[in-house]
Write an enzyme that holds these catalytic residues in place. Structure first.
Site, mmCIF file in Angstrom:
data_model
loop_
_atom_site.group_PDB
_atom_site.id
_atom_site.type_symbol
_atom_site.label_atom_id
_atom_site.label_comp_id
_atom_site.label_asym_id
_atom_site.label_seq_id
_atom_site.Cartn_x
_atom_site.Cartn_y
_atom_site.Cartn_z
ATOM 1 N N HIS A 185 20.186 45.998 71.396
ATOM 2 C CA HIS A 185 21.134 46.141 70.200
ATOM 3 C C HIS A 185 20.097 46.119 68.886
ATOM 4 C CE1 HIS A 185 19.694 42.079 71.643
ATOM 5 N NE2 HIS A 185 19.637 41.744 70.445
ATOM 6 N N ASN A 215 14.836 43.644 68.432
ATOM 7 C CA ASN A 215 13.761 42.646 68.812
ATOM 8 C C ASN A 215 13.468 43.330 70.037
ATOM 9 O OD1 ASN A 215 13.564 41.171 66.611
ATOM 10 N ND2 ASN A 215 15.284 40.074 67.221
ATOM 11 N N ASP A 266 27.486 39.388 64.447
ATOM 12 C CA ASP A 266 26.797 38.354 65.210
ATOM 13 C C ASP A 266 27.417 37.027 65.224
ATOM 14 O OD1 ASP A 266 23.495 38.271 66.137
ATOM 15 O OD2 ASP A 266 24.523 36.493 65.833
ATOM 16 N N VAL A 297 19.006 38.514 74.302
ATOM 17 C CA VAL A 297 20.047 39.219 75.013
ATOM 18 C C VAL A 297 19.400 40.551 75.548
ATOM 19 C CG1 VAL A 297 22.476 40.005 75.151
ATOM 20 C CG2 VAL A 297 22.048 38.290 73.686
HETATM 21 P P1 5GP Z 1 18.191 38.821 69.946
HETATM 22 O O1 5GP Z 1 17.208 37.728 69.424
HETATM 23 O O2 5GP Z 1 18.423 39.374 71.345
HETATM 24 O O3 5GP Z 1 17.640 40.207 69.146
HETATM 25 O O4 5GP Z 1 19.636 38.850 69.495
HETATM 26 C C1 5GP Z 1 20.697 38.417 69.915
HETATM 27 C C2 5GP Z 1 21.772 38.141 68.746
HETATM 28 O O5 5GP Z 1 22.999 38.128 69.770
HETATM 29 C C3 5GP Z 1 21.611 36.787 68.380
HETATM 30 O O6 5GP Z 1 21.580 36.996 67.013
HETATM 31 C C4 5GP Z 1 22.697 35.979 68.617
HETATM 32 O O7 5GP Z 1 23.559 35.267 67.551
HETATM 33 C C5 5GP Z 1 23.686 36.868 69.010
HETATM 34 N N1 5GP Z 1 24.851 36.462 70.026
HETATM 35 C C6 5GP Z 1 24.385 35.635 71.301
HETATM 36 N N2 5GP Z 1 25.525 35.439 71.820
HETATM 37 C C7 5GP Z 1 26.603 36.147 71.260
HETATM 38 C C8 5GP Z 1 27.929 36.464 71.582
HETATM 39 O O8 5GP Z 1 28.278 35.695 72.631
HETATM 40 N N3 5GP Z 1 28.789 37.056 70.415
HETATM 41 C C9 5GP Z 1 28.124 37.546 69.681
HETATM 42 N N4 5GP Z 1 28.935 38.044 68.454
HETATM 43 N N5 5GP Z 1 26.721 37.361 69.230
HETATM 44 C C10 5GP Z 1 25.926 36.677 70.329
#
Ligand code: 5GP
Ligand code: ZN
Length: 119
Positions: free
Chosen positions: A99, A86, A29, A95
């Protein structure tokens, strides 16, 4: 497709990969919330857990076993770790490509962390 994680799968956006096979990718992340914070994703674009179908049953199992491997390889198997998905707005999904977060490497806080004012 205009999806951040599809672009990571394609390699057009770089990532720090920790595991990859034909169906699943795991990468660090970009904003880690714990000493170990890895994301496990299917290479197939599935927006949320709501969109997983019976035909994805094997893929979902592959994701869980990849998470287990990532945790083990990071040395978390004995002390433990948290696996989080989530799903949707109230969970704070940002996103919209399915995931799972693997979090560990320290004693984690309570599961239902309410929204925090900007830190
Ligand atoms: P969500 O809130 O959708 O469950 O988590 C999305 C995760 O993706 C977040 O923890 C965020 O830090 C991570 N994330 C967002 N953009 C990027 C990216 O460009 N690269 C990586 N490696 N992680 C990302
Ligand atoms: Zn996608």
């Amino acid at each position: 497709m205009d999806c951040l994680f599809c672009k990571i799968v394609e390699g057009t956006i770089p990532s720090a990969k920790v595991y990859e096979d034909e169906h699943v990718l795991a990468f660090r992340d970009i904003q880690p919330q714990a000493p170990v914070h890895t994301l496990i994703i299917p290479k197939k674009h599935i927006p949320t857990m709501n969109d997983a179908a019976p035909e994805d049953m094997e893929l979902l199992g592959r994701i869980l076993l990849a998470a287990q491997k990532v945790a083990r390889d990071a040395g978390l198997a004995d002390d433990g770790y948290r696996l989080i998905n989530n799903c949707g707005r109230d969970a704070g999904q940002v996103v919209y490509h399915l995931h799972f977060h693997v979090l560990g490497g320290e004693k984690l806080g309570p599961l239902n962390v309410k929204e925090q004012p900007d830190r």
